[in-house]
Every structure is written in C-alpha cells, then in structure tokens.
Design a protein around this motif. Structure first.
Motif, PDB file in Angstrom:
ATOM      1  N   GLU A  71       0.773  -1.539   0.002  1.00  0.00           N
ATOM      2  CA  GLU A  71      -0.131  -0.149  -0.102  1.00  0.00           C
ATOM      3  C   GLU A  71       0.794   1.311   0.286  1.00  0.00           C
ATOM      4  O   GLU A  71       0.716   2.037  -0.291  1.00  0.00           O
ATOM      5  CB  GLU A  71      -0.776  -0.307   1.100  1.00  0.00           C
ATOM      6  N   GLN A  72       1.744   1.114   0.787  1.00  0.00           N
ATOM      7  CA  GLN A  72       3.287   2.574   0.694  1.00  0.00           C
ATOM      8  C   GLN A  72       3.372   2.621  -0.324  1.00  0.00           C
ATOM      9  O   GLN A  72       3.472   3.790  -1.172  1.00  0.00           O
ATOM     10  CB  GLN A  72       3.414   2.189   2.431  1.00  0.00           C
ATOM     11  N   GLN A  75       0.201   2.246  -3.703  1.00  0.00           N
ATOM     12  CA  GLN A  75      -1.368   1.651  -3.085  1.00  0.00           C
ATOM     13  C   GLN A  75      -2.190   1.640  -3.469  1.00  0.00           C
ATOM     14  O   GLN A  75      -3.203   1.463  -4.096  1.00  0.00           O
ATOM     15  CB  GLN A  75      -1.853   3.311  -4.259  1.00  0.00           C
ATOM     16  N   ASP A  77      -4.027  -1.143  -1.886  1.00  0.00           N
ATOM     17  CA  ASP A  77      -4.854  -1.760  -0.846  1.00  0.00           C
ATOM     18  C   ASP A  77      -5.584  -3.458  -1.208  1.00  0.00           C
ATOM     19  O   ASP A  77      -6.106  -4.037   0.304  1.00  0.00           O
ATOM     20  CB  ASP A  77      -5.992  -0.799  -0.241  1.00  0.00           C
TER      21      ASP A  77
END
Length: 85
Positions: A71-72, A75, A77
């Motif tokens: 996610e970092q 992006q 999820d």
C-alpha cells in the motif's frame, strides 16, 4: 604448522562468505514478496490446516507486513482487503 592451517581456514572462510553475500535490489525483493503472497492466496483452498493453526498465523502475519509495503509503495490495498475479509 597449526597457525598456517588456521590462517588458510580463515582465508577460505572469508572468501566463501564474500561470495555468499548476494545483493538484491529492493525491486527484486518486492517482486518476490508479491509473487509469494499471490501464490499463497491463490492456493488458500488447498490448505488443510485448521484456521487457528500456527501455519496460517505466520502467513497472515507476513501478509499484513507485505500489505503495508504494497500500500505504501504502490497504493495497492488488495492485500489489506484480502486479510480483513
């Protein structure tokens, strides 16, 4: 004589250790982590362990760490959503 053998063994050890150190880029490590997570998710139905077994616990622990990286960095999820369903 013993000092010479010890020196040669030490030298061999240093040479072996220097060859054994592979350096991987962050990109290569992340690609491998993604492939492992995707493979494991695709084969979840084949797991014969009890849902509360330690094997599943280690998978979900690793998946939660990977989910935060994915996610970092991208992006993405998907892994958080998978682990919370």
């Amino acid at each position: 004589m013993n000092k010479r053998i010890a020196f040669l063994l030490s030298l061999c050890w240093v040479v072996c250790c220097s060859y054994a150190q592979n350096s991987f880029s962050k990109h290569e490590v992340r690609q491998t982590m993604r492939r492992v997570a995707d493979w494991q998710i695709a084969h979840m139905k084949e797991v014969t362990y009890d849902p509360l077994n330690w094997v599943n616990a280690t998978f979900y622990l690793g998946l939660s760490k990977w989910a935060s990286v994915a996610e970092q960095e991208n992006q993405d999820d998907f892994y958080f959503r998978f682990s919370t369903v």
